[in-house]
Design an enzyme around this catalytic site. Sequence first.
Site, PDB file in Angstrom:
ATOM      1  N   ASP A 134       0.869  -1.169   0.000  1.00 51.81           N
ATOM      2  CA  ASP A 134       0.000   0.000   0.000  1.00 51.81           C
ATOM      3  C   ASP A 134       0.917   1.234   0.000  1.00 51.81           C
ATOM      4  O   ASP A 134       2.095   1.129   0.363  1.00 51.81           O
ATOM      5  CB  ASP A 134      -0.861  -0.045   1.273  1.00 51.81           C
ATOM      6  CG  ASP A 134      -1.516   1.269   1.570  1.00 51.81           C
ATOM      7  OD1 ASP A 134      -2.244   1.764   0.697  1.00 51.81           O
ATOM      8  OD2 ASP A 134      -1.283   1.835   2.664  1.00 51.81           O
ATOM      9  N   ASP A 142      -0.103   5.144   0.873  1.00 53.32           N
ATOM     10  CA  ASP A 142      -0.326   6.116   1.959  1.00 53.32           C
ATOM     11  C   ASP A 142      -0.392   5.417   3.320  1.00 53.32           C
ATOM     12  O   ASP A 142      -1.221   4.526   3.522  1.00 53.32           O
ATOM     13  CB  ASP A 142      -1.646   6.865   1.723  1.00 53.32           C
ATOM     14  CG  ASP A 142      -1.637   7.634   0.413  1.00 53.32           C
ATOM     15  OD1 ASP A 142      -0.738   8.458   0.223  1.00 53.32           O
ATOM     16  OD2 ASP A 142      -2.533   7.385  -0.424  1.00 53.32           O
TER      17      ASP A 142
HETATM   18 MG   LIG Z   1      -2.767   3.019   3.666  1.00 52.53          MG
END
Ligand SMILES: [Mg+2]
Length: 225
Positions: A12, A14
């Site tokens: 992932d 962010d």
């Molecule tokens: Mg995230």
Amino acid sequence: MRDTPLRLAVFDCDGTLVDSQHSIVASMHAAFAHHGFDLPSAETVRRVVGLPLDVAIRRLAPDVDEAFSLEVSETYKASFFQLRQAGGVVEPLFDGIEAVLDSLDKAGWLMGVATGKSQRGLVATLNQHNLLRRFVTHQTADIAQGKPHPDMMFKAMTETGVLALHTVMIGDTTFDIEMAKNAGVQSIGVAWGYHERTELLDAGATCVVSTADELTEAVLAMAQD
Ligand SMILES: [Mg+2]
């Protein structure tokens, strides 16, 4: 020589690779102010980072319908773009992330990204850290179904030719863990992002790590089975 299977670690973005909360909260506040809504707290915004933008906006403003949430999404994207143009986007890599990528690369792992960001946003973020080409597959919510739908996982595995058995998802929110589960893939939670350790374990993470070194160890350990 024993055949070594291809292995894929999907990250992932962010809250996992980069700490982007300040730019995200600022852009969300700008969009909400533009449309005359009450501003959500930074903590509330952090909780929805990782979801597709329109879904995140509806979580923050439940009275907004789908069509309007798409309009607010466009305002958010314009705000984020303006912030980036003005040099105001601050998205530092979390401590030790480059070392994790180096170690996995050396161990022969392929690496990918699956994010709620758009292609344009992801490319800008990775380029800022000179990391675009470290990742062989770039999955974003504007070209696939967003988390926790397994679409991005399936596309990452199809593009790289890696089996679910040899793939791991790494993320900071339950949306990442649920996406992995929906795709039949193991997942590792990271404790430095925007959801709590217990939530990640409850969602089905194989383990939750607190440091970059622990993350490297946890991923490499998966190649021993
Ligand atoms: Mg995230």
